[in-house]
Design a protein around this motif. Structure first.
Motif, PDB file in Angstrom:
ATOM      1  N   LEU A 208      -4.271  -3.244   3.634  1.00  0.00           N
ATOM      2  CA  LEU A 208      -2.873  -2.945   3.315  1.00  0.00           C
ATOM      3  C   LEU A 208      -2.285  -3.964   2.354  1.00  0.00           C
ATOM      4  O   LEU A 208      -1.603  -3.607   1.377  1.00  0.00           O
ATOM      5  CB  LEU A 208      -2.048  -2.881   4.604  1.00  0.00           C
ATOM      6  N   LEU A 209      -2.559  -5.234   2.610  1.00  0.00           N
ATOM      7  CA  LEU A 209      -2.041  -6.287   1.727  1.00  0.00           C
ATOM      8  C   LEU A 209      -2.597  -6.143   0.315  1.00  0.00           C
ATOM      9  O   LEU A 209      -1.860  -6.272  -0.675  1.00  0.00           O
ATOM     10  CB  LEU A 209      -2.381  -7.663   2.291  1.00  0.00           C
ATOM     11  N   ALA A 210      -3.891  -5.875   0.214  1.00  0.00           N
ATOM     12  CA  ALA A 210      -4.519  -5.744  -1.105  1.00  0.00           C
ATOM     13  C   ALA A 210      -3.960  -4.561  -1.882  1.00  0.00           C
ATOM     14  O   ALA A 210      -3.947  -4.566  -3.122  1.00  0.00           O
ATOM     15  CB  ALA A 210      -6.028  -5.607  -0.949  1.00  0.00           C
ATOM     16  N   ALA A 211      -3.489  -3.538  -1.160  1.00  0.00           N
ATOM     17  CA  ALA A 211      -2.934  -2.346  -1.802  1.00  0.00           C
ATOM     18  C   ALA A 211      -1.469  -2.516  -2.177  1.00  0.00           C
ATOM     19  O   ALA A 211      -0.874  -1.605  -2.760  1.00  0.00           O
ATOM     20  CB  ALA A 211      -3.100  -1.141  -0.887  1.00  0.00           C
ATOM     21  N   GLY A 212      -0.884  -3.652  -1.841  1.00  0.00           N
ATOM     22  CA  GLY A 212       0.501  -3.907  -2.221  1.00  0.00           C
ATOM     23  C   GLY A 212       1.523  -3.591  -1.151  1.00  0.00           C
ATOM     24  O   GLY A 212       2.728  -3.542  -1.440  1.00  0.00           O
ATOM     25  N   ILE A 213       1.074  -3.371   0.086  1.00  0.00           N
ATOM     26  CA  ILE A 213       2.003  -3.136   1.192  1.00  0.00           C
ATOM     27  C   ILE A 213       2.438  -4.484   1.759  1.00  0.00           C
ATOM     28  O   ILE A 213       1.600  -5.306   2.146  1.00  0.00           O
ATOM     29  CB  ILE A 213       1.348  -2.293   2.305  1.00  0.00           C
ATOM     30  N   THR A 214       3.735  -4.722   1.790  1.00  0.00           N
ATOM     31  CA  THR A 214       4.288  -5.928   2.412  1.00  0.00           C
ATOM     32  C   THR A 214       4.458  -5.670   3.903  1.00  0.00           C
ATOM     33  O   THR A 214       5.180  -4.743   4.294  1.00  0.00           O
ATOM     34  CB  THR A 214       5.641  -6.298   1.798  1.00  0.00           C
ATOM     35  N   ILE A 215       3.789  -6.444   4.739  1.00  0.00           N
ATOM     36  CA  ILE A 215       3.836  -6.225   6.181  1.00  0.00           C
ATOM     37  C   ILE A 215       5.067  -6.912   6.766  1.00  0.00           C
ATOM     38  O   ILE A 215       5.256  -8.120   6.630  1.00  0.00           O
ATOM     39  CB  ILE A 215       2.546  -6.723   6.852  1.00  0.00           C
ATOM     40  N   GLU A 216       5.907  -6.114   7.408  1.00  0.00           N
ATOM     41  CA  GLU A 216       7.130  -6.621   8.031  1.00  0.00           C
ATOM     42  C   GLU A 216       6.884  -7.061   9.473  1.00  0.00           C
ATOM     43  O   GLU A 216       7.493  -8.030   9.940  1.00  0.00           O
ATOM     44  CB  GLU A 216       8.212  -5.531   8.020  1.00  0.00           C
ATOM     45  N   SER A 217       6.023  -6.328  10.169  1.00  0.00           N
ATOM     46  CA  SER A 217       5.766  -6.679  11.569  1.00  0.00           C
ATOM     47  C   SER A 217       4.376  -6.218  11.966  1.00  0.00           C
ATOM     48  O   SER A 217       3.873  -5.203  11.490  1.00  0.00           O
ATOM     49  CB  SER A 217       6.807  -6.045  12.500  1.00  0.00           C
ATOM     50  N   PHE A 218       3.773  -7.014  12.846  1.00  0.00           N
ATOM     51  CA  PHE A 218       2.498  -6.680  13.464  1.00  0.00           C
ATOM     52  C   PHE A 218       2.632  -7.008  14.936  1.00  0.00           C
ATOM     53  O   PHE A 218       2.961  -8.140  15.304  1.00  0.00           O
ATOM     54  CB  PHE A 218       1.362  -7.489  12.838  1.00  0.00           C
TER      55      PHE A 218
END
Length: 261
Positions: A208-218
Motif C-alpha cells: 500500500l505504501l509503495a502504491a502511494g496510499i498514506t496509512i492513517e490507522s492500523f
C-alpha cells in the motif's frame, strides 16, 4: 485448470450454499438488517452520496448494506453466480447498485487503459479477501489508481497469526492448493479445491505504501465478528475469541488510508 478458474468454480459452488445459510442470513438482510459490523461503520462514517467500490464483494450483502446508507456502490467479484445473486438482491431491495463480474486484476487493468476511468471516493474490502490474491503490489497499485485524490481505502481482514498458529508458514509467498469445505454451517462436507496465498502484515502495508496510499490507522483486534473456527469462544457481546497459552490471539486487523492528492 489455472488458479483463477479453480477459484471461480469453487466460489460458484460456495455461493449456492451461502445464499441458503444461517451464517449469511439473507432473510434478515431482506427484512432490513445490515451485514456490516460496527468496526467498519465507525471507520468510514457517513457514506451518503459517496461513490464506493467494493472489491471481492461475493454476492453483495455488504455492498448493498453500504447502498442502504446512501453510498453509490459498485461491487466486483470473479464469480458469475455470486454477481447474479447480488443483482437479484439489489432488485428485491430496490437498491441502486452496479455489479461487475471480473477478476480484480483484469478490472484494474481495463480501468487503467480508459482515457477517463471512473474514480471512487471509497474503496472497501473485507474478511478473507487477500488469500486469493497472488500479487499485492498490483492489487495496491490498482486501488491507488482507482481512488480520487484523497479518496479513502479501508481493509478489514483476518489476521495472519491465525494461519501461523494453525501450522502454516507466516513468510511463504508460494501458491498453495488446499481442499476444504466452506465455512458456513450448511457445507454438508462438500470439498472445494482452492488456490491460496499467504501474506504477512508487512507485505500488505508495504504494498500500500509503495502504491502511494498514506496509512492513517492500523489496528489489530483480539476477536472476530464471525465464528469461522471450531476452537473459538464467544462472549456476551457475540464476539469470538481464540487463546494461545491462555493469551488472546489477534484475529482480525484493519487498515485505513487515503490516496495522495
Amino acid at each position: 485448470m489455472n488458479e483463477a478458474s479453480l477459484n471461480q468454480q469453487a466460489w460458484d459452488n460456495r455461493t449456492r450454499l451461502h445464499v441458503k445459510s444461517d451464517f449469511y442470513d439473507v432473510a434478515g438482510f431482506l427484512n432490513g438488517n445490515s451485514s456490516l459490523n460496527p468496526m467498519e461503520l465507525e471507520a468510514l462514517g457517513d457514506v451518503n452520496n459517496q461513490s464506493l467500490l467494493h472489491l471481492q464483494c461475493h454476492f453483495g450483502l455488504d455492498t448493498l448494506s453500504w447502498a442502504r446508507l446512501g453510498a453509490n456502490v459498485t461491487g466486483i467479484d470473479l464469480s458469475p453466480v455470486a454477481i447474479e445473486q447480488a443483482k437479484q438482491l439489489a432488485a428485491q431491495t430496490n437498491l441502486n447498485a452496479a455489479f461487475i463480474c471480473s477478476d480484480i486484476y483484469q478490472y484494474f487493468d481495463l480501468k487503467q487503459r480508459e482515457t477517463k476511468p471512473e474514480l471512487f471516493d471509497i474503496i472497501f474490502t473485507s474478511y478473507g479477501v487477500l488469500c486469493w490474491l497472488n500479487d499485492l503490489d498490483l492489487w495496491a497499485q490498482g486501488i491507488s489508481a482507482s481512488l480520487k485524490p484523497n479518496g479513502i481505502f479501508y481493509l478489514a481482514e483476518f489476521h495472519p497469526m491465525v494461519d501461523l498458529l494453525s501450522g502454516n508458514d507466516y513468510f511463504t509467498t508460494k501458491q498453495q492448493i488446499i481442499e476444504e469445505p466452506t465455512y458456513t454451517e450448511n457445507h454438508n462436507d462438500e470439498i472445494d479445491t482452492l488456490a491460496v496465498w499467504s501474506h504477512s502484515l508487512s507485505d500488505v502495508i508495504n504494498a500500500l505504501l509503495a502504491a502511494g496510499i498514506t496509512i492513517e490507522s492500523f489496528n489489530e483486534i483480539p476477536y472476530s465478528p464471525y465464528n469461522v473456527s471450531a476452537d473459538l469462544t464467544q462472549d456476551q457481546q457475540g464476539r469470538f475469541f481464540s487463546h494461545h497459552q491462555g493469551k488472546k490471539v489477534p484475529l482480525i486487523y484493519s487498515i485505513k488510508g487515503h490516496n495522495k492528492s
